[in-house]
Design an enzyme around this catalytic site. Structure first.
Site, PDB file in Angstrom:
ATOM      1  CG  HIS A   1     -10.664   0.391   2.234  1.00 39.29           C
ATOM      2  ND1 HIS A   1     -10.885   0.888   3.529  1.00 39.29           N
ATOM      3  CD2 HIS A   1      -9.076   0.110   2.352  1.00 39.29           C
ATOM      4  CE1 HIS A   1     -10.299   1.745   3.412  1.00 39.29           C
ATOM      5  NE2 HIS A   1      -9.143   1.633   3.154  1.00 39.29           N
TER       6      HIS A   1
ATOM      7  CD  GLU B   1      -7.847   3.541   0.528  1.00 41.42           C
ATOM      8  OE1 GLU B   1      -7.794   4.069   2.068  1.00 41.42           O
ATOM      9  OE2 GLU B   1      -7.159   2.399   0.816  1.00 41.42           O
TER      10      GLU B   1
ATOM     11  CG  HIS C   1      -1.979   4.756   3.111  1.00 42.16           C
ATOM     12  ND1 HIS C   1      -2.015   6.029   4.358  1.00 42.16           N
ATOM     13  CD2 HIS C   1      -2.950   3.821   4.036  1.00 42.16           C
ATOM     14  CE1 HIS C   1      -2.703   5.632   4.823  1.00 42.16           C
ATOM     15  NE2 HIS C   1      -3.677   4.698   4.358  1.00 42.16           N
TER      16      HIS C   1
ATOM     17  CD  GLU D   1      -4.714  -0.858  -0.695  1.00 45.77           C
ATOM     18  OE1 GLU D   1      -5.299   0.472  -0.239  1.00 45.77           O
ATOM     19  OE2 GLU D   1      -4.788  -1.462  -0.372  1.00 45.77           O
TER      20      GLU D   1
ATOM     21  CG  ASP E   1      -2.078   1.330   0.788  1.00 46.29           C
ATOM     22  OD1 ASP E   1      -2.666   1.618   0.141  1.00 46.29           O
ATOM     23  OD2 ASP E   1      -2.863   0.914   2.318  1.00 46.29           O
TER      24      ASP E   1
END
Length: 379
Positions: A282, A232, A182, A206, A180
């Protein structure tokens, strides 16, 4: 049948539960958690109560359309999280009235179980290896981890050497790994990191960039064969429409507590299926959010894997199963979560524990980070 009460509860560590009760005593639970903004979502329920007290709770689609379209201003994380929790609770209530799981009411089961992955953390490779081994002992075969801490706009690939070592440490424990970014990595660095990670055979990377940067995502998709996951921070089928049309992602990650609940995420998944894109919902949240995800997996062919928050670092003092009286339905076995067979969402909530927890209301906020020069850094 008419809706008699719509209640909300701020439940630790950072969740917002929704309880809908009909005038004749039928009850359904949902989760409207929006991490760091629970108070704003709770405020949005004032309008939903004005709209739907006295309304037939079985008219889920009608309620969804009115809640989304009837207030003039549409979409966004706060309004959609409130609608998500209400939608989940209505499916739970209807399922408990009819005796059917939500997946059965949405067309029937397409699978018996779904592969799951759990979070691991750690700053050094040996810590990652230990965390991956612990997840393996819990029955997981896949994990996800953050790629980096805060990063500035520019740097050299030497900054990424430790990322590679940590991934290799988890893989050394026999784990498949998703990584991730993020949204912490800006495009000049993200392109380099994606290229460097490609030989590792990751499940996915991700949020290599924030979801609003379509052009940058296209550049990254063009230079790596690693599957790209995103979604997400998208809140409706209209948000996902542009993403799917851009052909820059391989896996979408709608959050069933942010993206319109079970009803809307089923529609989003159908859009993704038409684009040959997988769905990996998610869910670093609570038991009702996870149960809703499992209902989606039960009736949706392109759901590929499911995130679970058990033991995640956010869950301080309370964990995934703290408010569930039938925790066995959310147990991981051989790397899979079974599709619940009970009515509604399939999990039973300890109402007394929820009401007690709500008396000491959480005020969870995400941390704020800064770069070495004092400028704001994406968390």
């Amino acid at each position: 049948m008419k809706i008699g009460r719509i209640e909300t509860f701020l439940v630790p560590p950072r969740w917002l539960f929704v309880r809908v009760e009909s005038e004749d005593g039928a009850v359904g639970w949902g989760e409207a958690s929006l991490e760091g903004h629970a108070e704003a979502v709770e405020g949005a329920f004032e309008a939903l109560r004005d709209r739907f007290l006295g309304y037939d709770p079985r008219r889920i689609e009608d309620i969804w359309q009115i809640a989304y379209r009837g207030g003039f201003y549409r979409g966004g994380p706060v309004l959609m999280s409130a609608l998500s929790g209400l939608d989940q609770a209505l499916w739970d209530l209807k399922g408990r009235v009819t005796g059917l799981p939500a997946w059965d009411m949405l067309g029937g089961r397409v699978r018996d179980k779904i592969r799951a992955y759990a979070w691991i953390g750690g700053d050094r490779p040996h810590e990652i290896a230990e965390a991956a081994a612990a997840r393996k002992a819990q029955g997981f075969s896949a994990v996800k981890m953050n790629a980096t801490a805060e990063l500035d706009w520019l740097g050299t690939p030497r900054l990424f050497d430790d990322v590679v070592r940590r991934v290799e440490a988890a893989q050394g424990q026999g784990m498949d790994v998703g990584l991730d970014f993020h949204g912490r990595v800006h495009k000049p660095m993200a392109k380099q990191l994606a290229k460097m990670l490609e030989p590792l055979g990751l499940l996915f990377i991700e949020e290599p960039l924030l979801s609003e940067n379509w052009e940058g995502l296209a550049q990254i998709a063009a230079i790596t064969s690693t599957p790209i996951a995103l979604g997400e921070r998208l809140y409706s089928r209209w948000d996902f429409k542009s993403l799917l049309a851009s052909a820059t992602v391989d896996i979408i990650q709608p959050d069933l507590s942010h993206a319109g609940g079970l009803s809307e995420c089923r529609r989003i998944a159908a859009m993704a299926e038409a684009a040959d894109v997988a769905v990996a919902p998610h869910c670093p949240l609570g038991p009702l959010a996870l149960a809703s995800c499992l209902q989606l997996a039960g009736c949706t062919p392109n759901v590929a894997i499911q995130e679970i928050s058990l033991g995640i670092h956010y869950n301080v003092g309370h964990d995934l199963l703290s408010f569930v009286t039938n925790p066995e339905v959310l147990a991981t076995v051989d790397g899979f979560l079974a599709i619940p067979e009970g009515p509604g969402l399939g999990v039973d909530i300890d109402e007394a524990a929820v009401r007690a927890a709500d008396r000491d209301r959480h005020r969870w906020r995400n941390p704020v980070w800064h770069n070495a020069d004092g400028s704001f850094a994406e968390w």
